[in-house]
Write a protein that holds these residues in place. Structure first.
Motif, PDB file in Angstrom:
ATOM      1  N   ALA A 220      12.719  -3.497  37.216  1.00 28.85           N
ATOM      2  CA  ALA A 220      13.414  -4.420  38.290  1.00 28.85           C
ATOM      3  C   ALA A 220      12.422  -5.477  38.620  1.00 28.85           C
ATOM      4  O   ALA A 220      12.804  -6.781  38.603  1.00 28.85           O
TER       5      ALA A 220
ATOM      6  N   PRO B 299      18.460  -4.375  37.750  1.00 25.98           N
ATOM      7  CA  PRO B 299      18.856  -3.552  38.944  1.00 25.98           C
ATOM      8  C   PRO B 299      18.496  -2.094  39.136  1.00 25.98           C
ATOM      9  O   PRO B 299      19.639  -1.537  38.444  1.00 25.98           O
TER      10      PRO B 299
ATOM     11  N   LYS C  18      17.570  -2.370  45.097  1.00 24.95           N
ATOM     12  CA  LYS C  18      16.999  -2.662  43.606  1.00 24.95           C
ATOM     13  C   LYS C  18      15.556  -2.684  43.777  1.00 24.95           C
ATOM     14  O   LYS C  18      14.943  -3.216  44.827  1.00 24.95           O
TER      15      LYS C  18
END
Length: 362
Positions: free
Chosen positions: A196, A202, A271
């Protein structure tokens, strides 16, 4: 391992949610929940764990138009990449799950847990539109908590630190990988978070405590709540490793499924974050306390024996669930006694055993 899935085997024109380990205990419950709401699900599973074929058959019977499956290992890079190519979202549950197995074969443990995760992350990173991925991590990333002090109170350990007793272990706790299993899952945990950060995939990590519930095929090495119930229902002896006063915060699988679904739904907000997921202090219970409750459920004393502590076992682990509950909007979890009674009924029914229904206090 099998050849990659043909796209024709999926419902035409639809992008499924890919669940690796989708025929397993948590995966089957998650797949059922998604399919029941009209989502297409691709179950990716090597079907190595005894009993998971029944979970897959159950899913296909309940949702014949929504469930597709690939029988393959996460070490099969071609099959994994093909299965991830059209996924609208991914929940990565496939793993080598036993500390004991990791000590016997650390190379295979590494290849499945860390190698398989990195292979999946790379498949997603290569896509122009990487879908969200939620990863099943473990409380073992925090090690054996040997720096903390505990006291024995009746049949359970309790921490000396009042804040730890009130809230549990938080995400700010330093990582401390113990055993090959802890290293492989912990390394995968960190790769998922870094993809991420470094590549914009994500991702979100859920560091799970002890999940239990229907469709769990508990064994001595993994899934201890179901294992204890299965042995009790069948009138077989139970071996306890350690003194049985070790404490875990148990979480019903329905609550775990809700957390995974919420993480996918809120991936834009969460995320790159890791959360501790368990039953929290309200569902903190020792092995001895669970065994006493099982005696009440089955209506007879249990035949118990005790062996030495196993490597990496924690005297006490309870998740601080305040952050995960707030960020994912989770309701209070099911009380553990009610969940235990529900699991006992499912296990008895699945084995053709009779179990007198008893009222269990909330």
């Amino acid at each position: 391992m099998t050849a990659p899935l043909s796209k024709a085997s999926l419902t035409a024109g639809r992008r499924p949610v890919l669940i690796t380990g989708g025929a397993g205990f948590i995966g089957a419950n998650l797949a059922d929940s998604l399919a029941a709401e009209g989502r297409d699900v691709l179950v990716y599973d090597a079907l190595l764990r005894p009993g998971v074929e029944a979970n897959l058959a159950w899913l296909k019977d309940r949702h014949p138009e929504r469930i597709s499956a690939v029988t393959a290992d996460v070490r099969d890079a071609a099959s994994l990449a093909a299965s991830a190519s059209d996924a609208s979202a991914v929940v990565h549950l496939a793993a080598q799950v036993a500390v004991t197995t990791s000590l016997t074969d650390p190379v295979a443990d590494f290849a499945v847990n860390l190698g398989g995760t990195l292979t999946l992350l790379e498949a997603l990173r290569r896509r122009p539109d990487p879908p969200p991925l939620v990863f099943a991590s473990t409380n073992k990333v925090y090690g054996d908590l040997a720096d903390l002090t505990f006291r024995r109170v009746g049949d359970a350990y309790a921490p000396e630190d009042p804040a730890l007793l009130a809230h549990g272990v938080g995400e700010e706790r330093p990582l401390d990988f113990h055993t090959p299993y802890g290293c492989s899952k912990g390394g995968a945990d960190q790769y998922v978070l870094d993809y991420a950060r470094s590549f914009g995939v994500p991702t979100c990590v859920l560091r799970m405590s002890c999940i239990y519930g229907p469709r769990q095929m508990g064994t001595e090495d993994q899934g201890w709540v179901a294992h204890f119930l299965i042995r009790a229902l069948e009138g077989r002896p139970i071996t306890v490793y350690g003194d049985g006063c070790q404490v875990r915060d148990v979480l019903d699988v329905g609550d775990a499924v809700a957390a995974y679904r919420a993480a996918l739904a809120r991936i834009a907000q969460v995320k790159g974050r890791a959360y501790n997921l368990g039953g929290g202090p309200a569902n903190a219970v020792s092995l001895r306390q669970v065994l006493a409750a099982i005696e009440t459920i089955v209506g007879h004393p249990l035949a118990l024996s005790f062996e030495d502590w196993r490597a990496g076992d924690q005297r006490y682990y309870v998740s601080d669930t305040r952050r995960v509950a707030a960020d994912l909007g989770l309701p209070p979890p099911l009380p553990w006694r009610r969940g235990l009674d529900r699991l006992a009924e499912w296990l008895a029914g699945s084995r053709g055993l009779s179990l007198e229904t008893r009222s269990v206090p909330a």
